[in-house]
Enzyme design. Structure first.
Site, PDB file in Angstrom:
ATOM      1  N   ASN A   1       0.863  -1.179   0.000  1.00 20.79           N
ATOM      2  CA  ASN A   1       0.000   0.000   0.000  1.00 20.79           C
ATOM      3  C   ASN A   1       0.898   1.227   0.000  1.00 20.79           C
ATOM      4  O   ASN A   1       2.089   1.132   0.321  1.00 20.79           O
ATOM      5  CB  ASN A   1      -0.947   0.016   1.208  1.00 20.79           C
TER       6      ASN A   1
ATOM      7  N   HIS B   1       4.929   6.679  -6.268  1.00 21.55           N
ATOM      8  CA  HIS B   1       5.061   5.363  -5.651  1.00 21.55           C
ATOM      9  C   HIS B   1       6.478   5.155  -5.108  1.00 21.55           C
ATOM     10  O   HIS B   1       7.465   5.618  -5.695  1.00 21.55           O
ATOM     11  CB  HIS B   1       4.756   4.272  -6.682  1.00 21.55           C
TER      12      HIS B   1
END
Length: 207
Positions: free
Chosen positions: A58, A69
């Site tokens: 996550n 990310h």
């Protein structure tokens, strides 16, 4: 980039608007920004027919605050991606949208951000595995690489799964499990992480 959205956490908190950071590369989000990033989501880096779709557990708070990310300093995903031979140089997280040009993408098993992956519940991982299966069926990557063996074991009910290629396909894609590149994972060094990524690269992009 599409701004990240905020989703309710397991306690059902009301969603709040979130902004994708436009800050220059190298700026460090402050404590207030990081705290406000909890439970946000960030867009996938994805497209049809990728060679490898990497699946994080996550987003962390740094990722949610920046929209990138694996953004937290000390996370070794981007170095491992380069060491493994997927990219010709080490990319900065802000360059994530170049990944589809290499046949690569990134998504997460659980969309909401948290300070640590162990804050997620087993039910969230199981639900995330179902969502991931649908996503893989839609986008048709050749390989799916889950970055974190514990999350894979829980989400897919494979308690004895190890690293490397898995015997079960996922919605038509071949499946690989990689070590978690978080700096908190002391079981792997930068070198051994790079080697693990390199094994996947040799299988997914031979030659």
């Amino acid at each position: 980039m599409t701004p990240p959205r905020r989703s309710p956490g397991p306690a059902g908190r009301a969603p709040e608007p979130a902004r994708c950071s436009r800050d220059p590369v190298g700026r460090r989000p402050g404590r207030a920004e990081l705290a406000a990033a909890a439970d946000r989501t960030i867009p996938d880096v994805i497209g049809p027919d990728l060679a490898v779709l990497f699946v994080g557990i996550n987003p962390g708070l740094w990722s949610a605050a920046t929209g990138w990310h694996f953004a937290r300093p000390g996370n070794r995903f981007w170095p491992a991606l380069h060491r493994g031979g997927f990219t010709p140089r080490q990319l900065h997280p802000s360059e994530q949208d170049t990944l589809p040009g290499y046949g690569l993408g990134i998504t997460n098993m659980v969309p909401r951000a948290s300070a640590r992956a162990d804050e997620l519940t087993p039910a969230e991982l199981v639900a995330g595995a179902r969502t991931l299966t649908d996503k893989v069926a839609r986008y048709r990557p050749t390989w799916v690489a889950v970055v974190g063996v514990t999350a894979y074991r829980i989400g897919f009910a494979r308690p004895k799964a190890g690293f490397g290629p898995q015997p079960e396909p996922l919605a038509g894609a071949r499946l690989w499990v990689l070590p978690n590149p978080s700096g908190l994972n002391a079981h792997f060094t930068a070198q051994t992480l790079g080697a693990a990524f390199g094994e996947l690269r040799a299988a997914a992009l031979p030659g």
